[in-house]
Design an enzyme around this catalytic site. Structure first.
Site, mmCIF file in Angstrom:
data_model
loop_
_atom_site.group_PDB
_atom_site.id
_atom_site.type_symbol
_atom_site.label_atom_id
_atom_site.label_comp_id
_atom_site.label_asym_id
_atom_site.label_seq_id
_atom_site.Cartn_x
_atom_site.Cartn_y
_atom_site.Cartn_z
ATOM 1 N N HIS A 7 0.828 -1.208 0.000
ATOM 2 C CA HIS A 7 0.000 0.000 0.000
ATOM 3 C C HIS A 7 0.857 1.252 0.000
ATOM 4 O O HIS A 7 2.045 1.209 0.303
ATOM 5 C CB HIS A 7 -0.970 0.039 1.188
ATOM 6 C CG HIS A 7 -0.334 0.017 2.550
ATOM 7 N ND1 HIS A 7 -0.058 -1.141 3.226
ATOM 8 C CD2 HIS A 7 0.070 1.013 3.366
ATOM 9 C CE1 HIS A 7 0.481 -0.857 4.399
ATOM 10 N NE2 HIS A 7 0.586 0.454 4.513
ATOM 11 N N HIS A 78 3.847 7.082 3.857
ATOM 12 C CA HIS A 78 4.791 5.971 3.701
ATOM 13 C C HIS A 78 4.357 5.036 2.577
ATOM 14 O O HIS A 78 3.227 5.093 2.111
ATOM 15 C CB HIS A 78 4.983 5.192 5.007
ATOM 16 C CG HIS A 78 3.781 4.455 5.508
ATOM 17 N ND1 HIS A 78 2.869 5.009 6.371
ATOM 18 C CD2 HIS A 78 3.336 3.196 5.272
ATOM 19 C CE1 HIS A 78 1.924 4.124 6.649
ATOM 20 N NE2 HIS A 78 2.173 3.007 5.996
ATOM 21 N N GLU A 129 7.668 1.030 4.977
ATOM 22 C CA GLU A 129 7.194 -0.044 5.841
ATOM 23 C C GLU A 129 7.431 -1.382 5.125
ATOM 24 O O GLU A 129 7.281 -1.470 3.911
ATOM 25 C CB GLU A 129 5.687 0.156 6.101
ATOM 26 C CG GLU A 129 5.050 -0.895 6.978
ATOM 27 C CD GLU A 129 3.559 -0.617 7.220
ATOM 28 O OE1 GLU A 129 2.927 0.115 6.433
ATOM 29 O OE2 GLU A 129 3.036 -1.145 8.216
HETATM 30 CO CO CO Z 1 1.197 1.165 6.353
#
Ligand code: CO
Length: 133
Positions: A7, A78, A129
């Protein structure tokens, strides 16, 4: 080590407006969910090849509140890449000379899976991440 983009997370100053805009664009948009342990309210936008997560501050110590104070119009917060083994990912990130945020150990992320974050200064200015899938 990294495979898919899981994502892209966008911090937004108005969650309802942002979610409504993606609905108008024809996307599959979830209801808002509070994640108190992460200090966020999140809306998930499911696309065929990845997801967008709209992040809005929840509670007093939200990391998103400080991000929005520096980026009042919102912004990309992020990226998240999938990895098969979070411990191997942690080792590899350290081996290549990059830093893992916090104590370096995996935490349970917004999807109930172990995650770590790479230091933005070691990833071209982007908070990255890594999620074990
Ligand atoms: Co995330």
């Amino acid at each position: 080590m990294i495979s898919s983009l899981n994502h892209v997370a966008i911090a937004v100053p108005d969650l309802e407006t942002a979610a409504a805009q993606y609905r108008l664009l024809g996307a599959d948009v979830s209801e808002a969910q509070d994640l108190p342990e992460h200090g966020v309210t999140v809306v998930f936008i499911k696309l065929r090849n990845t997801k967008i997560e709209l992040l809005y501050p929840l509670g007093d110590d939200s990391p998103i509140a400080s991000f929005l104070s520096k980026n009042p119009a919102g912004g990309i917060h992020h990226l998240c890449f999938e990895v098969a083994d979070i411990d191997a990912a942690q080792s590899r990130i350290t081996e290549i000379g990059a830093r893992v945020l916090g104590d370096g150990r995996p935490k349970i992320g917004a999807h109930g899976k172990p995650v770590i974050f790479g230091h933005p200064k070691d990833f071209q200015g982007a908070l990255v991440e890594f999620e074990q899938t």
